[in-house]
Write a protein that holds these residues in place. Structure first.
Motif, short mmCIF file in Angstrom:
data_model
loop_
_atom_site.label_atom_id
_atom_site.label_comp_id
_atom_site.label_asym_id
_atom_site.label_seq_id
_atom_site.Cartn_x
_atom_site.Cartn_y
_atom_site.Cartn_z
N GLY A 37 -99.64 -47.52 -46.50
CA GLY A 37 -99.86 -47.75 -47.92
C GLY A 37 -98.71 -48.31 -48.73
O GLY A 37 -98.79 -48.34 -49.97
N VAL A 38 -97.64 -48.78 -48.08
CA VAL A 38 -96.54 -49.35 -48.87
C VAL A 38 -97.01 -50.63 -49.55
O VAL A 38 -97.96 -51.29 -49.11
N ASP A 39 -96.33 -50.98 -50.64
CA ASP A 39 -96.76 -52.12 -51.45
C ASP A 39 -96.10 -53.43 -51.07
O ASP A 39 -96.57 -54.49 -51.47
N GLY A 40 -94.99 -53.39 -50.32
CA GLY A 40 -94.31 -54.61 -49.93
C GLY A 40 -93.24 -54.34 -48.90
O GLY A 40 -92.86 -53.19 -48.66
N LEU A 41 -92.74 -55.41 -48.29
CA LEU A 41 -91.72 -55.32 -47.25
C LEU A 41 -90.55 -56.22 -47.62
O LEU A 41 -90.73 -57.32 -48.14
N VAL A 42 -89.33 -55.74 -47.29
CA VAL A 42 -88.11 -56.48 -47.62
C VAL A 42 -87.24 -56.59 -46.37
O VAL A 42 -86.44 -55.70 -46.07
N PRO A 43 -87.35 -57.69 -45.61
CA PRO A 43 -86.43 -57.93 -44.49
C PRO A 43 -85.16 -58.62 -44.97
O PRO A 43 -85.14 -59.24 -46.04
N GLY A 44 -84.12 -58.50 -44.17
CA GLY A 44 -82.90 -59.25 -44.45
C GLY A 44 -81.98 -58.62 -45.47
O GLY A 44 -81.09 -59.29 -46.01
N GLY A 45 -82.16 -57.35 -45.74
CA GLY A 45 -81.27 -56.67 -46.67
C GLY A 45 -80.15 -55.93 -45.95
O GLY A 45 -80.01 -56.02 -44.73
N SER A 46 -79.35 -55.20 -46.71
CA SER A 46 -78.24 -54.45 -46.12
C SER A 46 -78.73 -53.46 -45.08
O SER A 46 -78.12 -53.29 -44.02
N LEU A 47 -79.86 -52.80 -45.37
CA LEU A 47 -80.41 -51.82 -44.43
C LEU A 47 -80.90 -52.49 -43.15
O LEU A 47 -80.95 -51.87 -42.10
N GLY A 48 -81.21 -53.78 -43.24
CA GLY A 48 -81.64 -54.55 -42.07
C GLY A 48 -80.49 -55.13 -41.28
O GLY A 48 -80.73 -55.89 -40.33
N GLU A 49 -79.26 -54.77 -41.66
CA GLU A 49 -78.06 -55.22 -40.94
C GLU A 49 -78.00 -56.75 -40.83
O GLU A 49 -77.60 -57.31 -39.81
N TYR A 50 -78.35 -57.43 -41.91
CA TYR A 50 -78.42 -58.88 -41.88
C TYR A 50 -77.10 -59.53 -41.46
O TYR A 50 -77.09 -60.58 -40.80
N ALA A 51 -75.99 -58.91 -41.83
CA ALA A 51 -74.68 -59.51 -41.54
C ALA A 51 -74.34 -59.52 -40.06
O ALA A 51 -73.45 -60.25 -39.63
#
Length: 292
Positions: A37-51
Protein backbone atom coordinates in the motif's frame (compact mmCIF):
# COMPACT_ATOMS: atom_id res chain seq x y z
CA UNK A 1 -3.81 19.27 -3.97
CA UNK A 2 -0.25 18.05 -3.46
CA UNK A 3 1.36 16.13 -6.30
CA UNK A 4 3.31 13.75 -4.07
CA UNK A 5 0.84 12.70 -1.39
CA UNK A 6 1.43 9.94 1.13
CA UNK A 7 4.26 7.56 1.91
CA UNK A 8 7.10 7.30 -0.59
CA UNK A 9 9.68 4.70 0.41
CA UNK A 10 13.33 5.70 -0.03
CA UNK A 11 14.43 2.34 -1.36
CA UNK A 12 17.44 0.40 -0.14
CA UNK A 13 19.50 -1.28 -2.85
CA UNK A 14 19.63 -5.06 -2.35
CA UNK A 15 23.02 -6.73 -2.82
CA UNK A 16 23.98 -10.35 -3.38
CA UNK A 17 26.47 -12.25 -1.20
CA UNK A 18 29.13 -11.17 -3.73
CA UNK A 19 28.10 -7.53 -3.12
CA UNK A 20 26.63 -7.11 -6.59
CA UNK A 21 23.30 -5.36 -7.13
CA UNK A 22 20.51 -7.89 -6.72
CA UNK A 23 18.05 -6.71 -9.37
CA UNK A 24 15.65 -9.60 -8.76
CA UNK A 25 15.69 -8.74 -5.07
CA UNK A 26 14.97 -5.12 -5.98
CA UNK A 27 12.00 -6.18 -8.11
CA UNK A 28 10.65 -8.32 -5.28
CA UNK A 29 11.04 -5.49 -2.78
CA UNK A 30 9.24 -3.00 -5.04
CA UNK A 31 6.37 -5.38 -5.75
CA UNK A 32 5.93 -6.16 -2.06
CA UNK A 33 5.95 -2.47 -1.07
CA UNK A 34 3.35 -1.65 -3.69
CA UNK A 35 1.19 -4.58 -2.58
CA UNK A 36 1.47 -3.36 1.01
CA UNK A 37 0.00 0.00 0.00
CA UNK A 38 2.85 2.51 -0.25
CA UNK A 39 2.12 5.57 -2.36
CA UNK A 40 5.44 5.88 -4.21
CA UNK A 41 9.01 4.66 -4.59
CA UNK A 42 12.27 6.63 -4.45
CA UNK A 43 15.38 4.92 -5.89
CA UNK A 44 18.78 6.56 -6.00
CA UNK A 45 18.73 8.29 -2.65
CA UNK A 46 21.18 8.19 0.25
CA UNK A 47 19.44 5.11 1.66
CA UNK A 48 19.94 3.44 -1.73
CA UNK A 49 23.71 3.92 -1.45
CA UNK A 50 23.75 5.77 -4.77
CA UNK A 51 27.31 6.99 -4.24
CA UNK A 52 28.65 3.42 -4.23
CA UNK A 53 26.93 2.39 -7.46
CA UNK A 54 28.60 2.48 -10.85
CA UNK A 55 26.90 4.54 -13.56
CA UNK A 56 25.68 1.31 -15.16
CA UNK A 57 24.32 -0.03 -11.86
CA UNK A 58 22.58 3.20 -10.94
CA UNK A 59 21.05 3.45 -14.40
CA UNK A 60 19.71 -0.09 -14.21
CA UNK A 61 18.39 0.39 -10.66
CA UNK A 62 16.32 3.40 -11.75
CA UNK A 63 15.04 1.68 -14.88
CA UNK A 64 14.21 -1.49 -12.93
CA UNK A 65 12.13 0.39 -10.34
CA UNK A 66 10.21 2.35 -12.99
CA UNK A 67 9.58 -0.83 -14.98
CA UNK A 68 8.33 -2.77 -11.94
CA UNK A 69 6.14 0.10 -10.75
CA UNK A 70 4.57 0.16 -14.22
CA UNK A 71 2.40 3.13 -13.37
CA UNK A 72 0.93 1.53 -10.25
CA UNK A 73 2.68 4.13 -8.08
CA UNK A 74 4.80 7.16 -8.96
CA UNK A 75 8.59 6.86 -8.95
CA UNK A 76 10.72 9.80 -7.81
CA UNK A 77 14.41 9.43 -8.67
CA UNK A 78 17.31 10.70 -6.59
CA UNK A 79 19.75 12.82 -8.62
CA UNK A 80 22.55 13.48 -6.12
CA UNK A 81 25.86 13.90 -7.98
CA UNK A 82 29.22 15.71 -7.71
CA UNK A 83 28.38 18.29 -10.40
CA UNK A 84 25.32 20.12 -11.65
CA UNK A 85 25.87 18.65 -15.12
CA UNK A 86 25.79 15.11 -13.74
CA UNK A 87 22.68 15.82 -11.67
CA UNK A 88 21.01 17.18 -14.80
CA UNK A 89 21.93 13.99 -16.68
CA UNK A 90 20.25 11.88 -13.99
CA UNK A 91 17.20 14.14 -14.16
CA UNK A 92 17.05 13.75 -17.95
CA UNK A 93 17.39 9.98 -17.60
CA UNK A 94 14.55 9.90 -15.08
CA UNK A 95 12.33 12.00 -17.36
CA UNK A 96 13.04 9.88 -20.44
CA UNK A 97 12.15 6.68 -18.62
CA UNK A 98 8.88 7.94 -17.17
CA UNK A 99 9.64 8.96 -13.60
CA UNK A 100 7.04 11.17 -11.94
CA UNK A 101 9.71 13.44 -10.52
CA UNK A 102 13.19 13.76 -9.06
CA UNK A 103 14.52 14.23 -5.53
CA UNK A 104 17.34 16.73 -5.90
CA UNK A 105 20.09 17.53 -3.44
CA UNK A 106 21.90 20.86 -3.66
CA UNK A 107 25.62 20.73 -4.58
CA UNK A 108 27.19 18.06 -2.36
CA UNK A 109 30.97 18.33 -2.64
CA UNK A 110 31.54 21.64 -0.87
CA UNK A 111 29.60 24.43 0.84
CA UNK A 112 28.21 26.49 -2.02
CA UNK A 113 27.15 30.11 -1.75
CA UNK A 114 23.51 31.00 -2.20
CA UNK A 115 23.55 31.93 -5.89
CA UNK A 116 25.31 28.65 -6.72
CA UNK A 117 22.54 26.69 -5.02
CA UNK A 118 19.91 28.69 -6.89
CA UNK A 119 21.61 28.17 -10.26
CA UNK A 120 21.91 24.45 -9.53
CA UNK A 121 18.12 24.21 -9.18
CA UNK A 122 17.56 26.48 -12.17
CA UNK A 123 19.49 24.00 -14.33
CA UNK A 124 17.50 21.07 -12.94
CA UNK A 125 14.19 22.88 -13.45
CA UNK A 126 15.02 23.39 -17.12
CA UNK A 127 14.94 19.60 -17.62
CA UNK A 128 11.16 19.84 -17.30
CA UNK A 129 10.40 17.27 -14.61
CA UNK A 130 8.82 17.95 -11.17
CA UNK A 131 11.46 18.47 -8.48
CA UNK A 132 11.41 17.70 -4.77
CA UNK A 133 14.36 19.60 -3.30
CA UNK A 134 16.16 17.52 -0.69
CA UNK A 135 17.26 19.38 2.42
CA UNK A 136 19.64 17.32 4.55
CA UNK A 137 22.03 19.63 6.42
CA UNK A 138 22.98 16.76 8.75
CA UNK A 139 24.85 14.89 6.01
CA UNK A 140 25.52 17.56 3.38
CA UNK A 141 27.02 21.06 3.56
CA UNK A 142 23.95 23.11 2.54
CA UNK A 143 20.90 23.99 4.59
CA UNK A 144 17.94 24.79 2.36
CA UNK A 145 16.39 27.29 4.76
CA UNK A 146 12.83 28.49 4.25
CA UNK A 147 14.15 31.76 2.82
CA UNK A 148 16.41 29.94 0.35
CA UNK A 149 13.56 27.60 -0.58
CA UNK A 150 11.44 30.68 -1.28
CA UNK A 151 13.96 31.63 -3.98
CA UNK A 152 14.24 28.10 -5.39
CA UNK A 153 10.46 27.68 -5.45
CA UNK A 154 10.22 30.43 -8.06
CA UNK A 155 11.37 27.90 -10.64
CA UNK A 156 8.41 26.31 -12.36
CA UNK A 157 9.30 22.69 -11.75
CA UNK A 158 10.36 22.92 -8.09
CA UNK A 159 7.18 21.71 -6.42
CA UNK A 160 8.23 20.28 -3.08
CA UNK A 161 10.88 19.71 -0.46
CA UNK A 162 12.01 16.70 1.53
CA UNK A 163 12.68 18.33 4.91
CA UNK A 164 15.39 16.45 6.83
CA UNK A 165 16.74 19.17 9.14
CA UNK A 166 15.12 17.57 12.19
CA UNK A 167 13.36 20.83 13.11
CA UNK A 168 9.63 20.22 12.71
CA UNK A 169 8.98 23.96 13.06
CA UNK A 170 10.51 24.41 9.62
CA UNK A 171 7.46 22.86 7.99
CA UNK A 172 5.09 25.66 8.97
CA UNK A 173 7.63 28.30 7.96
CA UNK A 174 8.15 26.69 4.56
CA UNK A 175 4.40 26.46 4.00
CA UNK A 176 4.06 30.12 5.00
CA UNK A 177 6.87 31.43 2.80
CA UNK A 178 6.49 29.20 -0.27
CA UNK A 179 3.90 27.28 -2.27
CA UNK A 180 5.93 24.07 -1.93
CA UNK A 181 4.46 20.84 -0.64
CA UNK A 182 6.49 19.45 2.25
CA UNK A 183 7.47 15.82 2.68
CA UNK A 184 8.77 14.64 6.05
CA UNK A 185 12.36 13.48 5.58
CA UNK A 186 13.23 11.94 8.93
CA UNK A 187 11.15 9.08 10.30
CA UNK A 188 11.12 10.14 13.94
CA UNK A 189 9.16 13.31 13.14
CA UNK A 190 6.52 11.72 10.93
CA UNK A 191 3.55 12.25 13.23
CA UNK A 192 4.57 15.78 14.18
CA UNK A 193 5.24 16.61 10.54
CA UNK A 194 1.86 15.41 9.33
CA UNK A 195 0.08 17.28 12.11
CA UNK A 196 1.66 20.61 11.09
CA UNK A 197 1.02 20.33 7.38
CA UNK A 198 3.32 17.85 5.64
CA UNK A 199 1.40 16.07 2.89
CA UNK A 200 4.00 13.40 2.18
CA UNK A 201 6.75 11.37 3.81
CA UNK A 202 9.88 10.03 2.12
CA UNK A 203 10.35 7.14 4.50
CA UNK A 204 13.16 4.82 5.59
CA UNK A 205 11.90 2.24 8.09
CA UNK A 206 8.81 1.47 5.95
CA UNK A 207 11.17 -0.47 3.67
CA UNK A 208 10.65 -3.14 6.33
CA UNK A 209 7.27 -2.09 7.75
CA UNK A 210 5.35 -0.55 4.85
CA UNK A 211 1.81 -1.27 6.01
CA UNK A 212 2.48 0.24 9.42
CA UNK A 213 4.15 3.26 7.84
CA UNK A 214 1.14 3.96 5.65
CA UNK A 215 -1.19 3.54 8.60
CA UNK A 216 0.59 5.90 10.96
CA UNK A 217 1.00 8.65 8.38
CA UNK A 218 -2.64 8.45 7.36
CA UNK A 219 -3.81 8.58 10.98
CA UNK A 220 -1.68 11.65 11.64
CA UNK A 221 -2.82 13.41 8.44
CA UNK A 222 -6.45 12.79 9.40
CA UNK A 223 -5.85 14.27 12.84
CA UNK A 224 -6.56 11.01 14.64
CA UNK A 225 -4.01 11.87 17.28
CA UNK A 226 -4.86 9.23 19.88
CA UNK A 227 -4.66 6.39 17.37
CA UNK A 228 -1.52 7.79 15.74
CA UNK A 229 0.30 8.23 19.04
CA UNK A 230 -0.61 4.74 20.18
CA UNK A 231 1.14 3.28 17.13
CA UNK A 232 3.91 5.88 17.23
CA UNK A 233 5.11 4.91 20.69
CA UNK A 234 5.85 1.41 19.42
CA UNK A 235 7.44 2.50 16.14
CA UNK A 236 9.47 5.42 17.47
CA UNK A 237 12.40 3.32 18.80
CA UNK A 238 12.80 1.95 15.25
CA UNK A 239 12.31 5.35 13.62
CA UNK A 240 15.19 6.73 15.68
CA UNK A 241 17.60 4.58 13.67
CA UNK A 242 16.63 6.50 10.52
CA UNK A 243 18.02 9.68 12.05
CA UNK A 244 21.64 8.55 12.50
CA UNK A 245 24.53 8.05 10.07
CA UNK A 246 24.19 4.25 10.21
CA UNK A 247 20.62 4.32 8.90
CA UNK A 248 21.41 2.14 5.87
CA UNK A 249 22.87 -0.74 7.88
CA UNK A 250 20.06 -0.38 10.43
CA UNK A 251 17.20 -0.47 7.94
CA UNK A 252 18.72 -3.32 5.96
CA UNK A 253 18.88 -5.28 9.21
CA UNK A 254 15.22 -4.46 9.89
CA UNK A 255 14.39 -5.98 6.51
CA UNK A 256 16.23 -9.13 7.56
CA UNK A 257 14.23 -9.21 10.80
CA UNK A 258 11.07 -8.79 8.74
CA UNK A 259 11.97 -11.90 6.75
CA UNK A 260 13.00 -10.00 3.62
CA UNK A 261 16.83 -9.94 3.61
CA UNK A 262 18.49 -7.57 1.13
CA UNK A 263 22.17 -8.22 1.82
CA UNK A 264 24.78 -6.01 3.41
CA UNK A 265 26.03 -2.51 2.62
CA UNK A 266 28.96 -1.50 0.45
CA UNK A 267 32.08 0.12 1.89
CA UNK A 268 32.71 2.60 3.27
CA UNK A 269 29.61 1.46 5.16
CA UNK A 270 30.65 -1.55 7.24
CA UNK A 271 28.61 -3.97 9.38
CA UNK A 272 27.50 -2.62 12.74
CA UNK A 273 28.70 -3.94 16.07
CA UNK A 274 26.92 -6.84 17.77
CA UNK A 275 25.66 -4.41 20.38
CA UNK A 276 24.14 -2.13 17.73
CA UNK A 277 22.40 -5.03 16.01
CA UNK A 278 21.03 -6.17 19.35
CA UNK A 279 19.50 -2.73 19.97
CA UNK A 280 17.77 -2.82 16.59
CA UNK A 281 16.50 -6.33 17.24
CA UNK A 282 15.19 -5.33 20.66
CA UNK A 283 13.31 -2.37 19.18
CA UNK A 284 11.89 -4.57 16.42
CA UNK A 285 10.75 -7.26 18.87
CA UNK A 286 9.25 -4.59 21.14
CA UNK A 287 7.17 -3.27 18.23
CA UNK A 288 6.04 -6.74 17.17
CA UNK A 289 5.12 -7.71 20.74
CA UNK A 290 3.01 -4.59 21.24
CA UNK A 291 1.14 -4.90 17.95
CA UNK A 292 0.32 -8.62 17.88
Amino acid sequence: MAKFNGVYVALVTPFTEENQVDYEGLKNLCNWLIEEGVDGLVPGGSLGEYATLTIEERTKVVETVIEVANGRVPVVVGTGAPSTAQAVQWAEHAKIHGAAGIMALPPINYKPIENEVIEHYRALSEVGIPIIAYNNPKDYPTDLTPDLLAEISKFKNVVGVKEFSGDVRRIQEILHKTDLEVMVGVDDLVVEGALVGATGWIAGVPNALPKEGVEIFQLAKEGKIKEALELYQYLLPLFRFDANPQLVQSIKYMLELAGRPVGSTRPPRLPLSTEQYQKIEEAFKYFKKQTV
